[in-house]
Design a protein around this motif. Structure first.
Motif, PDB file in Angstrom:
ATOM      1  N   ARG A  13       0.921  -1.238  -0.154  1.00 17.26           N
ATOM      2  CA  ARG A  13      -0.048  -0.044   0.025  1.00 17.26           C
ATOM      3  C   ARG A  13       0.827   1.185  -0.090  1.00 17.26           C
ATOM      4  N   VAL A  14       1.872   1.064   0.933  1.00 21.89           N
ATOM      5  CA  VAL A  14       3.040   2.514   0.768  1.00 21.89           C
ATOM      6  C   VAL A  14       3.541   2.466  -0.557  1.00 21.89           C
ATOM      7  N   ARG A  15       3.730   1.639  -1.177  1.00 24.78           N
ATOM      8  CA  ARG A  15       4.671   1.596  -2.545  1.00 24.78           C
ATOM      9  C   ARG A  15       3.710   2.251  -3.489  1.00 24.78           C
ATOM     10  N   TYR A  16       2.609   1.870  -3.302  1.00 20.49           N
ATOM     11  CA  TYR A  16       1.450   2.521  -4.601  1.00 20.49           C
ATOM     12  C   TYR A  16       1.017   3.936  -4.259  1.00 20.49           C
ATOM     13  N   LEU A  17       0.415   3.891  -2.799  1.00 16.59           N
ATOM     14  CA  LEU A  17      -0.508   4.938  -2.417  1.00 16.59           C
ATOM     15  C   LEU A  17       0.144   5.984  -1.357  1.00 16.59           C
ATOM     16  N   GLY A  18       1.439   5.625  -0.980  1.00 12.66           N
ATOM     17  CA  GLY A  18       2.173   6.414  -0.144  1.00 12.66           C
ATOM     18  C   GLY A  18       2.349   7.676  -0.488  1.00 12.66           C
ATOM     19  N   LYS A  19       3.139   8.583   0.241  1.00 17.58           N
ATOM     20  CA  LYS A  19       3.371  10.009  -0.284  1.00 17.58           C
ATOM     21  C   LYS A  19       4.294  10.089  -1.419  1.00 17.58           C
TER      22      LYS A  19
ATOM     23  N   GLY B 114      -0.142  18.524 -12.928  1.00 14.75           N
ATOM     24  CA  GLY B 114       0.336  20.038 -13.162  1.00 14.75           C
ATOM     25  C   GLY B 114       1.156  20.216 -14.542  1.00 14.75           C
ATOM     26  N   GLU B 115       1.927  19.183 -14.968  1.00 12.72           N
ATOM     27  CA  GLU B 115       2.485  19.202 -15.978  1.00 12.72           C
ATOM     28  C   GLU B 115       1.497  19.532 -17.447  1.00 12.72           C
ATOM     29  N   LEU B 116       0.273  18.834 -17.473  1.00 11.15           N
ATOM     30  CA  LEU B 116      -0.518  18.707 -18.431  1.00 11.15           C
ATOM     31  C   LEU B 116      -1.347  20.049 -18.831  1.00 11.15           C
ATOM     32  N   SER B 117      -1.872  20.204 -20.030  1.00 13.70           N
ATOM     33  CA  SER B 117      -2.589  21.382 -20.415  1.00 13.70           C
ATOM     34  C   SER B 117      -3.820  21.145 -19.453  1.00 13.70           C
ATOM     35  N   PRO B 118      -4.498  22.281 -19.326  1.00 19.11           N
ATOM     36  CA  PRO B 118      -6.007  22.506 -18.708  1.00 19.11           C
ATOM     37  C   PRO B 118      -7.016  21.436 -19.343  1.00 19.11           C
ATOM     38  N   GLN B 119      -6.872  21.393 -20.752  1.00 11.40           N
ATOM     39  CA  GLN B 119      -7.748  20.666 -21.705  1.00 11.40           C
ATOM     40  C   GLN B 119      -7.472  18.985 -21.227  1.00 11.40           C
ATOM     41  N   GLU B 120      -6.212  18.786 -21.031  1.00 11.30           N
ATOM     42  CA  GLU B 120      -6.046  17.429 -20.962  1.00 11.30           C
ATOM     43  C   GLU B 120      -6.218  16.834 -19.495  1.00 11.30           C
ATOM     44  N   ARG B 121      -6.284  17.786 -18.526  1.00 11.93           N
ATOM     45  CA  ARG B 121      -6.146  17.475 -16.952  1.00 11.93           C
ATOM     46  C   ARG B 121      -7.320  16.500 -16.460  1.00 11.93           C
ATOM     47  N   PRO B 122      -8.630  17.122 -16.917  1.00 12.32           N
ATOM     48  CA  PRO B 122      -9.876  16.328 -16.178  1.00 12.32           C
ATOM     49  C   PRO B 122      -9.842  15.029 -16.619  1.00 12.32           C
ATOM     50  N   ALA B 123      -9.601  14.625 -17.799  1.00  9.65           N
ATOM     51  CA  ALA B 123      -9.609  13.080 -18.190  1.00  9.65           C
ATOM     52  C   ALA B 123      -8.530  12.263 -17.587  1.00  9.65           C
ATOM     53  N   ARG B 124      -7.402  12.704 -17.465  1.00  5.48           N
ATOM     54  CA  ARG B 124      -6.236  12.155 -16.765  1.00  5.48           C
ATOM     55  C   ARG B 124      -6.514  11.989 -15.285  1.00  5.48           C
ATOM     56  N   GLY B 125      -7.092  13.154 -14.826  1.00  7.41           N
ATOM     57  CA  GLY B 125      -7.455  12.826 -13.385  1.00  7.41           C
ATOM     58  C   GLY B 125      -8.602  11.774 -12.952  1.00  7.41           C
ATOM     59  N   ALA B 126      -9.420  11.876 -13.979  1.00  6.24           N
ATOM     60  CA  ALA B 126     -10.512  10.935 -13.750  1.00  6.24           C
ATOM     61  C   ALA B 126      -9.946   9.490 -13.962  1.00  6.24           C
ATOM     62  N   GLU B 127      -8.935   9.103 -14.740  1.00  2.00           N
ATOM     63  CA  GLU B 127      -8.359   8.057 -14.842  1.00  2.00           C
ATOM     64  C   GLU B 127      -7.465   7.558 -13.715  1.00  2.00           C
ATOM     65  N   LEU B 128      -7.001   8.678 -13.181  1.00  2.00           N
ATOM     66  CA  LEU B 128      -5.827   8.385 -11.964  1.00  2.00           C
ATOM     67  C   LEU B 128      -6.979   7.720 -10.801  1.00  2.00           C
ATOM     68  N   ASN B 129      -7.943   8.934 -10.532  1.00  2.00           N
ATOM     69  CA  ASN B 129      -8.743   8.264  -9.538  1.00  2.00           C
ATOM     70  C   ASN B 129      -9.382   6.931  -9.317  1.00  2.00           C
ATOM     71  N   LEU B 130      -9.598   6.678 -10.745  1.00  2.00           N
ATOM     72  CA  LEU B 130     -10.208   5.248 -10.726  1.00  2.00           C
ATOM     73  C   LEU B 130      -9.178   3.987 -10.456  1.00  2.00           C
ATOM     74  N   LEU B 131      -7.979   4.587 -11.005  1.00  2.00           N
ATOM     75  CA  LEU B 131      -6.890   3.584 -10.510  1.00  2.00           C
ATOM     76  C   LEU B 131      -6.635   3.552  -9.052  1.00  2.00           C
ATOM     77  N   LYS B 132      -6.645   4.430  -8.502  1.00  2.00           N
ATOM     78  CA  LYS B 132      -6.383   4.627  -6.852  1.00  2.00           C
ATOM     79  C   LYS B 132      -7.563   3.925  -6.421  1.00  2.00           C
ATOM     80  N   GLU B 133      -8.768   4.108  -6.630  1.00  2.00           N
ATOM     81  CA  GLU B 133      -9.782   3.268  -5.969  1.00  2.00           C
ATOM     82  C   GLU B 133      -9.716   1.760  -6.164  1.00  2.00           C
ATOM     83  N   ARG B 134      -9.265   1.472  -7.328  1.00  2.00           N
ATOM     84  CA  ARG B 134      -9.207  -0.116  -7.721  1.00  2.00           C
ATOM     85  C   ARG B 134      -7.936  -0.490  -6.729  1.00  2.00           C
ATOM     86  N   VAL B 135      -6.879   0.250  -6.659  1.00  2.00           N
ATOM     87  CA  VAL B 135      -5.827  -0.406  -5.737  1.00  2.00           C
ATOM     88  C   VAL B 135      -6.058  -0.358  -4.343  1.00  2.00           C
TER      89      VAL B 135
END
Ligand SMILES: [Zn+2]
Length: 334
Positions: A28-34, A46-67
Motif C-alpha cells: 500500500r505504501v509503495r503505491y499509495l504512500g506519499k 500539473g504538467e498537463l494542459s488544462p484541456q488534458e487534465r480532467p480526463a487524466r485526473g478521472a483515470e487516476l482516481n479510478l486507478l487509485k480506487e481499484r488499488v
C-alpha cells in the motif's frame, strides 16, 4: 493510458505475492504512500494542459480506487484464512513428559530408613540449629574436646551452632522420658571442612539409638550385622575396632567386608577388603543420668553412619562434591 495499465499489472502481480498483512501494508505504501507510484502520477497532473487534465485526473482516481479496493479485499482474505487455521493439530506427536527421580542421597536415605523401620526403629528429626548443650554437653563432650573447636564448628553466637551430628536428636527424644527408645535420626549436619573429594561442609548422617532393659553389645552387633547384610548383601561380615567417642563407652569403629570383592581387595575398598562405615558403642551411663534415666536399670547402644559414604561406596563415586553440583548428567545416572 498504457503507462497506467503498466502500473496496474505490476500492482496485480505484487498483490498476488503479498501473503501476510505486513507485506500488504508495504504494498500500500509503495503505491499509495506519499512517494508511491500512483501518488507520483497525481503530481504529474500539473504538467498537463488544462484541456488534458480532467480526463487524466478521472483515470487516476479510478486507478487509485481499484488499488485501494484490491488491497482491502486481499486483507479480508488473509484475516479470514488466519481465523480458520486450526490452532490445535491433533496429528502432532505428543510431548515426552520429563519424569523426575530422587537424588541419589535421598534414595540411599530411604533405603536406610526402610531397613531400620523393618526392625522396629522410629524415625526422629530435630533442629539443624542447635545449642551448645544439646550438640556437645549433653553428649558428654568434654570442654577440651577438639570437636568443640571453633575451627571445626559453625557457631552462630556463643550458645548456638549448626549441629555437627544428628546425635542431639537422641538427647531430645530421651528427654521425653518414654522408654524404651528405638530410633534413628537421619539428617543434615555441618562442619567447617574445606571441600575436597572426601569432605564437604554439609553432609548427611544417620544416628541410631536403642535404650531398653538389658541391652548389650551383642544386640548392637546383631542389629548392625542385619542392617549391613540388608544393605550390601547376605555375605557381608562386620568387624569392630576399639575407639573413643565421648557419647559411648565402650566404643568401636565398624567396618563392613567389601560387597564387591568379598574381602579380596578392589578399587571400592582401596585394596584392603574392608569398608569403614562409622562409629558405635554402648551409651555412656553419664549421658543417661544427665537426662534423668537410671543407668542401673536401663542400658543402650548408639551408632552413626554417613549417607554420602554409603552412596559413594554403593555407586562407586570417588568425589563427594558431585552430589551437590546439581549436574543433571550426573544425577540422571541413578
Ligand atoms: Zn573391595
Amino acid at each position: 493510458m498504457p503507462e497506467l495499465d503498466g502500473i496496474m499489472s505490476q500492482f496485480t502481480a505484487e498483490l498476488g505475492e503479498a501473503d501476510n498483512e505486513r507485506a500488504l501494508d508495504d504494498l500500500r505504501v509503495r503505491y499509495l504512500g506519499k512517494k508511491g507510484l500512483v501518488t507520483a502520477q497525481f503530481k504529474k497532473l500539473g504538467e498537463l494542459s488544462p484541456q488534458e487534465r480532467p480526463a487524466r485526473g478521472a483515470e487516476l482516481n479510478l486507478l487509485k480506487e481499484r488499488v485501494q479496493e484490491k488491497i482491502e479485499r486481499r486483507r479480508a482474505q488473509l484475516q479470514s484464512a488466519q481465523l480458520s487455521k486450526p490452532t490445535l493439530d491433533l496429528t502432532m506427536p505428543g510431548r515426552q513428559p520429563q519424569v523426575g527421580r530422587l537424588h541419589p542421597l535421598a534414595q540411599i536415605e530411604q533405603r536406610i530408613r526402610s531397613i531400620f523401620r523393618s526392625m522396629g526403629f522410629t524415625v526422629e528429626t530435630g533442629p539443624e540449629i542447635e545449642t551448645d548443650y544439646y550438640n556437645f554437653t549433653a553428649l558428654n563432650t568434654p570442654e577440651w574436646h577438639p570437636a568443640r573447636d571453633e575451627a571445626d564448628t559453625f557457631y552462630i553466637d556463643d550458645d548456638r551452632l549448626l549441629r555437627t551430628e544428628t546425635s542431639p536428636v537422641q538427647i531430645r527424644v530421651l528427654e521425653r522420658g518414654h522408654l524404651p527408645v528405638r530410633m534413628i535420626a537421619p539428617g543434615r549436619v555441618y562442619r567447617k571442612d574445606k571441600p575436597d573429594p572426601t569432605h564437604f561442609p554439609v553432609f548427611h548422617q544417620v544416628e541410631g539409638l536403642y535404650v531398653d532393659r538389658g541391652v548389650t553389645f551383642a544386640d548392637l552387633k546383631g542389629t548392625l550385622l542385619h542392617f549391613y547384610r540388608q544393605l550390601f548383601g547376605s555375605e557381608t561380615e562386620l568387624r569392630f575396632r576399639p575407639h573413643y567417642f565421648p557419647f559411648t563407652e565402650p566404643s568401636a569403629e565398624v567396618d563392613a567386608s567389601c560387597y564387591l570383592c568379598k574381602g579380596a581387595g578392589c578399587r571400592i575398598c582401596k585394596g584392603n577388603g574392608w569398608l569403614e562405615m562409622g562409629g558405635s558403642g554402648m551409651v555412656d551411663p553419664n549421658v543417661l543420668e544427665a537426662v534423668g534415666i537410671d543407668s542401673e536399670k536401663w542400658t543402650g547402644y548408639a551408632f552413626g553412619l554417613g549417607i554420602e559414604r554409603i552412596a559413594m561406596i554403593w555407586y562407586g563415586i570417588d568425589d563427594i562434591r558431585l552430589f551437590y553440583e546439581n549436574d543433571l548428567r550426573f544425577l540422571r545416572q541413578f
